[in-house]
Scaffold this motif. Structure first.
Motif, mmCIF file in Angstrom:
data_model
loop_
_atom_site.group_PDB
_atom_site.id
_atom_site.type_symbol
_atom_site.label_atom_id
_atom_site.label_comp_id
_atom_site.label_asym_id
_atom_site.label_seq_id
_atom_site.Cartn_x
_atom_site.Cartn_y
_atom_site.Cartn_z
ATOM 1 N N LEU A 1 57.265 96.565 18.187
ATOM 2 C CA LEU A 1 57.161 96.356 16.664
ATOM 3 C C LEU A 1 56.714 97.463 15.730
ATOM 4 C CD1 LEU A 1 55.894 92.917 17.130
ATOM 5 C CD2 LEU A 1 58.310 93.618 16.559
ATOM 6 N N GLU A 2 55.728 98.213 16.193
ATOM 7 C CA GLU A 2 55.302 99.437 15.192
ATOM 8 C C GLU A 2 56.180 100.556 15.314
ATOM 9 O OE1 GLU A 2 51.487 100.696 17.282
ATOM 10 O OE2 GLU A 2 50.464 99.172 15.941
ATOM 11 N N THR A 3 57.137 100.807 16.229
ATOM 12 C CA THR A 3 58.274 101.385 16.350
ATOM 13 C C THR A 3 59.239 101.295 15.164
ATOM 14 O OG1 THR A 3 57.857 102.197 18.647
ATOM 15 C CG2 THR A 3 60.146 102.551 17.615
ATOM 16 N N ASP A 4 59.406 99.719 15.303
ATOM 17 C CA ASP A 4 60.194 98.976 13.953
ATOM 18 C C ASP A 4 59.753 98.954 12.796
ATOM 19 O OD1 ASP A 4 62.854 98.493 15.014
ATOM 20 O OD2 ASP A 4 62.026 97.400 16.427
ATOM 21 N N GLY A 5 58.485 99.480 12.371
ATOM 22 C CA GLY A 5 57.945 99.703 11.065
ATOM 23 C C GLY A 5 56.953 98.580 10.612
ATOM 24 N N PHE A 6 56.550 97.736 11.683
ATOM 25 C CA PHE A 6 55.396 96.708 11.390
ATOM 26 C C PHE A 6 54.301 96.998 11.692
ATOM 27 C CE2 PHE A 6 59.568 94.442 12.695
ATOM 28 C CZ PHE A 6 59.734 93.673 11.616
ATOM 29 N N GLY A 7 53.403 96.329 10.778
ATOM 30 C CA GLY A 7 51.967 96.695 11.217
ATOM 31 C C GLY A 7 51.619 95.539 12.296
ATOM 32 N N VAL A 8 50.616 95.673 13.291
ATOM 33 C CA VAL A 8 50.978 94.780 14.246
ATOM 34 C C VAL A 8 49.375 94.488 14.566
ATOM 35 C CG1 VAL A 8 51.333 94.319 16.900
ATOM 36 C CG2 VAL A 8 52.913 95.521 15.428
ATOM 37 N N ARG A 9 48.796 93.437 14.867
ATOM 38 C CA ARG A 9 47.257 92.796 15.440
ATOM 39 C C ARG A 9 47.752 92.229 16.687
ATOM 40 N NH1 ARG A 9 42.648 90.296 11.877
ATOM 41 N NH2 ARG A 9 41.201 90.265 13.880
ATOM 42 N N THR A 10 47.072 92.253 17.725
ATOM 43 C CA THR A 10 47.168 91.674 18.890
ATOM 44 C C THR A 10 46.252 90.912 19.267
ATOM 45 O OG1 THR A 10 46.255 93.415 20.181
ATOM 46 C CG2 THR A 10 48.899 93.193 19.827
ATOM 47 N N PHE A 11 46.379 89.550 20.059
ATOM 48 C CA PHE A 11 45.355 88.642 20.448
ATOM 49 C C PHE A 11 45.773 88.036 21.730
ATOM 50 C CE2 PHE A 11 45.817 88.555 15.936
ATOM 51 C CZ PHE A 11 44.437 88.462 15.549
ATOM 52 N N ARG A 12 44.712 87.996 22.839
ATOM 53 C CA ARG A 12 44.953 87.608 24.197
ATOM 54 C C ARG A 12 45.043 86.144 24.428
ATOM 55 N NH1 ARG A 12 43.291 91.167 28.468
ATOM 56 N NH2 ARG A 12 44.249 89.673 29.929
ATOM 57 N N SER A 13 44.554 85.522 23.194
ATOM 58 C CA SER A 13 44.634 83.909 23.283
ATOM 59 C C SER A 13 44.709 83.188 21.957
ATOM 60 C CB SER A 13 43.327 83.380 24.078
ATOM 61 O OG SER A 13 42.307 83.665 23.211
ATOM 62 N N GLY A 14 45.240 82.094 22.091
ATOM 63 C CA GLY A 14 45.278 81.268 20.906
ATOM 64 C C GLY A 14 44.019 81.135 20.180
ATOM 65 N N ALA A 15 43.125 80.946 21.057
ATOM 66 C CA ALA A 15 41.387 80.890 20.391
ATOM 67 C C ALA A 15 40.980 81.888 19.634
ATOM 68 C CB ALA A 15 40.518 80.360 21.515
ATOM 69 N N ALA A 16 41.231 83.438 20.398
ATOM 70 C CA ALA A 16 41.036 84.716 19.707
ATOM 71 C C ALA A 16 41.477 84.420 18.233
ATOM 72 C CB ALA A 16 41.408 85.781 20.663
ATOM 73 N N LEU A 17 42.737 84.418 18.070
ATOM 74 C CA LEU A 17 43.634 84.203 17.076
ATOM 75 C C LEU A 17 42.893 83.295 15.910
ATOM 76 C CD1 LEU A 17 45.853 84.915 15.205
ATOM 77 C CD2 LEU A 17 47.284 83.010 16.114
ATOM 78 N N LEU A 18 42.644 81.942 16.424
ATOM 79 C CA LEU A 18 42.245 81.061 15.366
ATOM 80 C C LEU A 18 40.858 81.481 15.008
ATOM 81 C CD1 LEU A 18 43.510 77.702 17.290
ATOM 82 C CD2 LEU A 18 44.129 78.662 15.216
ATOM 83 N N SER A 19 39.955 82.233 15.727
ATOM 84 C CA SER A 19 38.666 82.496 15.337
ATOM 85 C C SER A 19 38.672 83.825 14.657
ATOM 86 C CB SER A 19 37.715 82.897 16.562
ATOM 87 O OG SER A 19 38.044 83.952 17.365
ATOM 88 N N ALA A 20 39.745 84.583 14.592
ATOM 89 C CA ALA A 20 39.630 85.831 13.585
ATOM 90 C C ALA A 20 40.523 85.532 12.619
ATOM 91 C CB ALA A 20 40.333 86.776 14.651
ATOM 92 N N ILE A 21 41.307 84.559 12.240
ATOM 93 C CA ILE A 21 42.141 84.250 11.167
ATOM 94 C C ILE A 21 41.400 83.507 10.019
ATOM 95 C CG2 ILE A 21 43.252 82.136 11.905
ATOM 96 C CD1 ILE A 21 45.974 83.685 10.930
ATOM 97 N N ALA A 22 41.409 84.334 8.886
ATOM 98 C CA ALA A 22 40.567 83.524 7.806
ATOM 99 C C ALA A 22 41.578 83.268 6.753
ATOM 100 C CB ALA A 22 39.392 84.486 7.226
#
Length: 132
Positions: free
Chosen positions: A27-48
């Motif tokens: 995705l970065e090669t295709d020009g996107f900014g990317v943020r990765t998460f190893r679990s749904g819980a990690a995403l939910l706790s990080a997303i504000a």
């Protein structure tokens, strides 16, 4: 001086670190900014807030599958498009995914051929004036 366009931000959730690294590179090669998460819980706790332009979520993860995560995002009024990826084709997944607010379901072995174009299309369709 012209400013460069802002990169679309894609949040990727997968429990497999190798898959995360591969998708991030793709995705970065295709020009996107990317943020990765190893679990749904990690995403939910990080997303504000609605900082992501699109989510790419693995279906099969421990503790919370991708459809459950999509439902939780929608329950938080997060409207960014969601693309579910799976290595386990099952004809029931697209139906369950649609009811959870998922835009597309893609098979993992073929992601490099279509993921970026699906993300771009989903982001474009979600912008004001481009919806259904």
């Amino acid at each position: 001086m012209l400013s460069s366009p802002t990169k679309s931000m894609v949040y990727v959730v997968d429990d497999d670190q190798d898959v995360l690294r591969s998708l991030q590179f793709l995705l970065e090669t295709d020009g996107f900014g990317v943020r990765t998460f190893r679990s749904g819980a990690a995403l939910l706790s990080a997303i504000a807030s609605n900082l992501a332009d699109c989510f790419v979520i693995d279906y099969k993860m421990p503790d919370m599958n991708g459809i459950d995560l999509a439902r939780r995002l929608r329950n938080r009024n997060i409207a960014a498009p969601i693309i579910l990826i799976t290595g386990h084709p099952d004809r029931n997944i697209p139906v369950m995914a649609a009811t959870a607010g998922v835009h597309h379901v893609l098979l993992k072995p073929h992601l490099e051929d279509s993921l970026a174009s699906h993300i771009r299309g989903a982001i474009e369709a979600s912008r004001p004036g481009h919806g259904p």
